[in-house]
Design a protein around this motif. Structure first.
Motif, PDB file in Angstrom:
ATOM      1  N   ILE A 179       8.848 -12.028  -3.240  1.00 11.68           N
ATOM      2  CA  ILE A 179       7.655 -11.460  -3.855  1.00 11.68           C
ATOM      3  C   ILE A 179       8.044 -10.872  -5.210  1.00 11.68           C
ATOM      4  O   ILE A 179       8.887  -9.977  -5.284  1.00 11.68           O
ATOM      5  N   VAL A 244      11.881 -11.556   4.047  1.00 10.29           N
ATOM      6  CA  VAL A 244      11.112 -11.267   2.834  1.00 10.29           C
ATOM      7  C   VAL A 244      11.990 -10.422   1.929  1.00 10.29           C
ATOM      8  O   VAL A 244      12.538  -9.395   2.351  1.00 10.29           O
ATOM      9  N   ASP A 246      11.436  -8.332  -1.295  1.00 10.52           N
ATOM     10  CA  ASP A 246      10.346  -7.769  -2.083  1.00 10.52           C
ATOM     11  C   ASP A 246      10.917  -7.188  -3.377  1.00 10.52           C
ATOM     12  O   ASP A 246      11.543  -6.123  -3.374  1.00 10.52           O
ATOM     13  N   THR A 253       2.682  -5.084  -1.663  1.00  7.25           N
ATOM     14  CA  THR A 253       3.698  -6.105  -1.374  1.00  7.25           C
ATOM     15  C   THR A 253       4.395  -5.842  -0.044  1.00  7.25           C
ATOM     16  O   THR A 253       4.705  -6.781   0.695  1.00  7.25           O
ATOM     17  N   MET A 254       4.602  -4.578   0.294  1.00 11.94           N
ATOM     18  CA  MET A 254       5.212  -4.286   1.595  1.00 11.94           C
ATOM     19  C   MET A 254       4.253  -4.588   2.738  1.00 11.94           C
ATOM     20  O   MET A 254       4.671  -5.052   3.802  1.00 11.94           O
ATOM     21  N   ALA A 257       4.444  -8.239   3.277  1.00 13.80           N
ATOM     22  CA  ALA A 257       5.674  -8.592   3.981  1.00 13.80           C
ATOM     23  C   ALA A 257       5.537  -8.389   5.484  1.00 13.80           C
ATOM     24  O   ALA A 257       5.866  -9.272   6.293  1.00 13.80           O
ATOM     25  N   VAL A 269      13.613  -4.433   0.558  1.00 11.76           N
ATOM     26  CA  VAL A 269      12.837  -3.958  -0.577  1.00 11.76           C
ATOM     27  C   VAL A 269      13.798  -3.670  -1.728  1.00 11.76           C
ATOM     28  O   VAL A 269      14.620  -2.748  -1.649  1.00 11.76           O
TER      29      VAL A 269
END
Length: 345
Positions: A179, A244, A246, A253-254, A257, A269
């Protein structure tokens, strides 16, 4: 010499005159070929205030640097003037157990040391010359162009470390979502494509960023929106994805995910977008590991450099001179940069 500095918290960068550095015992002066402009610099410029970090301005920006050895301090061996090198970004104590194995990004004495590295409390690479406190922090570039190699030290190293964390999950048949296809994201897609058999799905709000992701090796690109999670689940036949990464780190975005991960998966992240997410027994899939990461290790930087030397990865860069660096940060803030912005002093 001229240097682009942050004069105070919540201030725009300015060009100032500073003395040329002289190396002391064990130190090295590097003539900078390129210094990457990172999105995290924008947080330094606009989001931090006195007391939030164990160091304060003023200092020269640029924590993503490469160039040539310019001068050696007393006691330095194993380097030659004119040798092309990458500067490892996080500067630890060099003596604690983590530093001893090259994990200076997680130095056990970081709070005691204060400044995190060049461009992070100490003078960085947005100047013709940069003082590096120890030769251990330099990685040979051999035949790589130092301007092209500068982003490897963060935009390459940070996603490489995050991806290696999930190596056991990145098997044939797996799916990984990246992402945010900016400076780090487009390198992350390349690293996944070059070093794993996973299928890469790239997500961004900008069509031009997704074009970059496709060139970097993404099998599927998706514009972020209300139906993105459904589209990702459809491409995995409802199973969900294994990993994922990020690169943004916002609430949205989280949440995306968590919506697409499967049981026994990883969410890493990397971006510092300030987002949060609920975490509990029923709020994420079973055995979903959630982590943040910070940069990477010295041995990992050497591996990233080797991948670049073999032509398997390489940053898409936009070069700007020192005179235009402050304006270039405005372009970065408004999403007008594709790949990585590199300041060439």
């Amino acid at each position: 010499m001229r240097a682009l500095q942050i004069p105070s918290w919540k201030a725009d960068p300015v060009l100032v005159e500073v003395p040329e550095p002289e190396p002391g015992p064990g130190e090295v002066v590097v003539r900078i070929a390129g210094a990457g402009a990172c999105h995290s610099d924008l947080h330094l410029l606009h989001d931090f205030t006195e007391g939030m970090l164990p160091w304060n301005p003023p200092f020269t920006l640029g924590h993503e640097n490469a160039g040539w050895v310019h001068a050696l301090g007393p006691g330095v061996s194993g380097l030659e003037v004119g040798e092309a090198v990458a500067v490892y970004g996080p500067w630890g104590c060099g003596r604690c157990p983590r530093c001893r194995v090259g994990m200076e990004n997680y130095c056990e004495r970081a709070a005691e040391i204060g400044a995190a590295g060049g461009g992070l409390g100490r003078d960085g690479g947005m100047a013709p010359l940069m003082l590096v406190p120890s030769s251990r922090l330099l990685v040979p570039l051999w035949d790589l162009d130092p301007v092209q190699a500068a982003p490897l030290t963060d935009a390459g190293l940070t996603p490489y470390h995050a991806i290696r964390r999930s190596a056991e999950l990145l098997r044939p048949g797996s799916t990984t979502v990246v992402i945010g296809i900016g400076g780090l994201g487009h390198m992350g897609v390349q690293i996944l494509a070059a070093t794993t058999p996973t299928r890469v799905v790239a997500v961004d709000t900008r069509p031009e960023a997704l074009d970059l992701a496709a060139r970097a090796g993404a099998a599927l690109t998706l514009v972020a929106g209300d139906d993105t999670a459904e589209a990702i689940l459809d491409t995995t036949e409802g199973r969900g994805v294994d990993v994922v990464v990020d690169m943004v780190g916002s609430d949205a975005t989280m949440a995306l995910a968590v919506a697409v991960l499967r049981p026994y998966s990883h969410l890493t992240v990397v971006g510092i977008g300030g987002g949060t997410m609920p975490f509990g027994f029923f709020s994420v899939p079973y055995e979903c590991s959630v982590a943040t990461t910070y940069w990477g290790s010295l041995p990992e930087l050497a591996e990233v450099v080797e991948l670049a030397r073999r032509g398997l990865i390489g940053a898409e860069i936009t070069r700007v001179g020192l005179d235009d660096a402050a304006t270039a940060y405005e372009d970065l803030a408004h999403g007008r940069v594709s790949g990585r912005l590199v300041v060439v002093p």
